[in-house]
Design a protein around this motif. Structure first.
Motif, PDB file in Angstrom:
ATOM      1  N   TYR A 114      36.053  46.378  64.378  1.00 34.65           N
ATOM      2  CA  TYR A 114      35.550  45.008  64.476  1.00 34.65           C
ATOM      3  C   TYR A 114      36.647  43.994  64.146  1.00 34.65           C
ATOM      4  CZ  TYR A 114      31.102  47.425  64.722  1.00 34.65           C
ATOM      5  OH  TYR A 114      30.070  48.263  65.100  1.00 34.65           O
ATOM      6  N   ARG A 115      37.532  44.361  63.250  1.00 36.86           N
ATOM      7  CA  ARG A 115      38.706  43.518  63.026  1.00 36.86           C
ATOM      8  C   ARG A 115      39.531  43.433  64.311  1.00 36.86           C
ATOM      9  NH1 ARG A 115      40.058  42.522  57.522  1.00 36.86           N
ATOM     10  NH2 ARG A 115      38.568  43.476  56.079  1.00 36.86           N
ATOM     11  N   GLN A 116      39.658  44.575  64.983  1.00 33.06           N
ATOM     12  CA  GLN A 116      40.396  44.595  66.243  1.00 33.06           C
ATOM     13  C   GLN A 116      39.694  43.746  67.295  1.00 33.06           C
ATOM     14  OE1 GLN A 116      43.448  45.871  67.106  1.00 33.06           O
ATOM     15  NE2 GLN A 116      43.030  44.786  69.038  1.00 33.06           N
ATOM     16  N   ALA A 117      38.362  43.725  67.279  1.00 30.96           N
ATOM     17  CA  ALA A 117      37.613  42.925  68.252  1.00 30.96           C
ATOM     18  C   ALA A 117      37.968  41.447  68.127  1.00 30.96           C
ATOM     19  CB  ALA A 117      36.114  43.126  68.060  1.00 30.96           C
ATOM     20  N   VAL A 118      38.169  40.967  66.905  1.00 28.97           N
ATOM     21  CA  VAL A 118      38.564  39.574  66.708  1.00 28.97           C
ATOM     22  C   VAL A 118      39.965  39.355  67.270  1.00 28.97           C
ATOM     23  CG1 VAL A 118      38.858  37.705  65.052  1.00 28.97           C
ATOM     24  CG2 VAL A 118      37.109  39.436  64.649  1.00 28.97           C
ATOM     25  N   LYS A 119      40.848  40.313  67.047  1.00 27.52           N
ATOM     26  CA  LYS A 119      42.207  40.204  67.587  1.00 27.52           C
ATOM     27  C   LYS A 119      42.173  40.190  69.112  1.00 27.52           C
ATOM     28  CE  LYS A 119      44.247  42.610  63.616  1.00 27.52           C
ATOM     29  NZ  LYS A 119      44.957  43.825  63.142  1.00 27.52           N
ATOM     30  N   THR A 120      41.363  41.068  69.697  1.00 23.58           N
ATOM     31  CA  THR A 120      41.236  41.117  71.159  1.00 23.58           C
ATOM     32  C   THR A 120      40.680  39.801  71.692  1.00 23.58           C
ATOM     33  OG1 THR A 120      40.869  43.509  71.102  1.00 23.58           O
ATOM     34  CG2 THR A 120      40.163  42.346  73.091  1.00 23.58           C
TER      35      THR A 120
END
Length: 473
Positions: free
Chosen positions: A300-306
């Motif tokens: 989910y942290r990666q989702a924000v980055k994406t």
């Protein structure tokens, strides 16, 4: 003398603090009621008055009077506008509009923080693409040169752009992407004014349930994490950290209620949104389309980055941001602790909402084979260990004069929950597997053998085995 002066200043400081909190404190919260996977962060808190239950009334808040304001929105963009304007303190939205929120605050010289996840999928389910029910299109690959509508600046918009890129298409030349709100898209699909529509929770499931669309693509096929969560104005969170914790404690309690009685609260969601309870259960019931997971998993942290990378692709920002500065789990960890929950244990847990034993009393061990039937007039859903037993039971129930509100099963490839009347099946000997699309079912049948059936064909197969010869292929 210095000691007396210091004590006097300390007393005056405490007194000033008491005076501040003796005034009315506004807590303005933006919700997205029809985005039903946000229910634990809005609708249920409001309707069950859970925030009032957890707000502090001691210490510096002993004289506080709370002015709780609820404002409902159909998407994240207008909610963000109100937050940036200082009219809201807290608001829930998906990762992509959340990135817009953070960027809008930054441009205004302010800051917002993602404080929790409400519901999401490490694989990306929850967003999807649908076509008109009678369309010949069976896969995303067939939409080249076609018109696809989507709510701009939504998480579905981000999904669509990534899906188009995975096809190797130019989004400005190979497809005609237009902006369209879900309430407009329904009629556009019915009248064939668009070839397809991409949308967020729950419309890729709701439109097929209502019978005028078919889902041909699920966000899980992009294997890109997605979630809905809650943001808070950083100034509000700094001034009133205990109130942010109270909100999160209320959300955690709402989440536990949903897990314990998903049918009951799906009915409550339906009452206040007009989104059918059967569709709400698709998300909040066992093995749901998404997991209600509040923790900040790496995906989910990666989702924000994406999401920020997609913003740059759209030229909505040129700034490289350290996303970790905008994700704050401190209040969430405190809320977990105060509610007697283990944050770190949940952070490591990727299991979906568990399913109870089958109606036979036997435990269900293969979740991808599980099937559920919600019978009209029954308060709870029946569970079955396999499609074979479920379809046999469904035929018997129908012969007894009972009707099903909905039949749910799991996609063989992704494991996501499907509505049976919109799924495709492969019958291999006495084993029935479900698939999101006919394309996937055809591929399975070609590789493993078996016969491809639609929902009516699957029902007929178990009612009259000799009818298999006329099943869809």
């Amino acid at each position: 003398m210095k000691v007396v002066l210091r004590n006097l200043l300390l007393f005056l400081g405490l007194l000033a603090s008491d005076w501040a909190f003796a005034e009315k404190i506004r807590i303005a919260i933006g919700t997205q009621d029809t985005t039903i996977n946000c229910a634990a962060g809005g609708l249920l808190i409001r309707e069950l008055q859970l925030l009032e239950k957890h707000l502090p009334h001691d210490g510096k808040y002993q004289n506080a009077e709370y002015d709780i304001q609820w404002h409902n929105f159909t998407s994240g963009a207008p909610l963000t506008n109100e937050m940036v304007a200082g009219k809201l303190d807290i608001g829930s939205m998906a990762d992509f509009p959340g990135a817009f929120n953070i960027e809008a605050f930054r441009k205004a010289g302010k800051k917002s923080l993602f404080i929790n996840v409400l519901s999401g999928s490490p694989a990306g389910s929850g967003n999807g693409v649908v076509v008109p029910k009678d369309s010949a299109v069976q896969s995303l690959a067939e939409l080249k040169g076609k018109t696809i509508s989507v709510p701009f600046a939504s998480t579905a918009h981000g999904m669509l752009l990534r899906a188009v890129a995975q096809q190797g298409w130019n989004p400005e030349e190979d497809v005609n992407i237009i902006t369209q709100a879900p309430e407009i898209a329904g009629s556009a699909l019915l009248t064939h004014k668009v070839d397809a529509h991409a949308d967020f929770v729950p419309f890729a499931e709701l439109f097929p349930y209502r019978g005028f669309a078919r889902k041909i693509y699920d966000g899980a096929q992009s294997n890109t994490p997605t979630f809905h969560g809650t943001l808070a104005d950083a100034d509000f969170a700094e001034k009133y950290p205990e109130l942010v914790v109270a909100f999160l404690r209320a959300a955690l309690e709402a989440n536990q209620l949903l897990a314990a009685e998903p049918e009951k609260y799906s009915e409550l969601i339906a009452k206040h949104t007009g989104i059918e309870a059967e569709v709400a259960y698709l998300f909040h019931g066992p093995l749901g389309v998404q997991t209600r997971d509040f923790t900040w998993k790496p995906e989910y942290r990666q989702a924000v980055k994406t999401a920020f990378e997609t913003l740059k692709l759209l030229k909505r920002t040129s700034t490289d941001l350290d996303v970790e500065q905008y994700i704050d789990d401190r209040h969430l960890r405190t809320a977990f602790k105060q509610n007697g929950l283990d944050y770190d244990a949940k952070l490591k847990d990727y299991s979906p909402s568990p399913i109870a034993n089958a109606v036979s009393g036997q435990p269900i061990t293969d979740f991808k084979q599980a099937v559920q039937i919600w019978i009209n007039g029954e308060p709870t859903v029946r569970n079955y260990a396999s499609a074979v037993s479920a379809f046999a039971a469904l035929n018997a129930l129908q012969k007894a004069g009972k009707t099903a509100r909905a039949v749910y099963l799991q996609d063989k490839l992704s494991g996501i929950k499907l509505l049976a009347n919109d799924a495709w099946f492969v019958l291999e000997q006495n084993r029935l597997s479900a698939f999101l699309s006919k394309e996937q079912a055809d591929a399975q049948a070609d590789q493993q053998g078996g016969r491809v059936l639609d929902f009516a064909g699957a029902q007929t197969a178990f009612a009259n085995p000799s009818a298999l010869a006329t099943a869809v292929r």
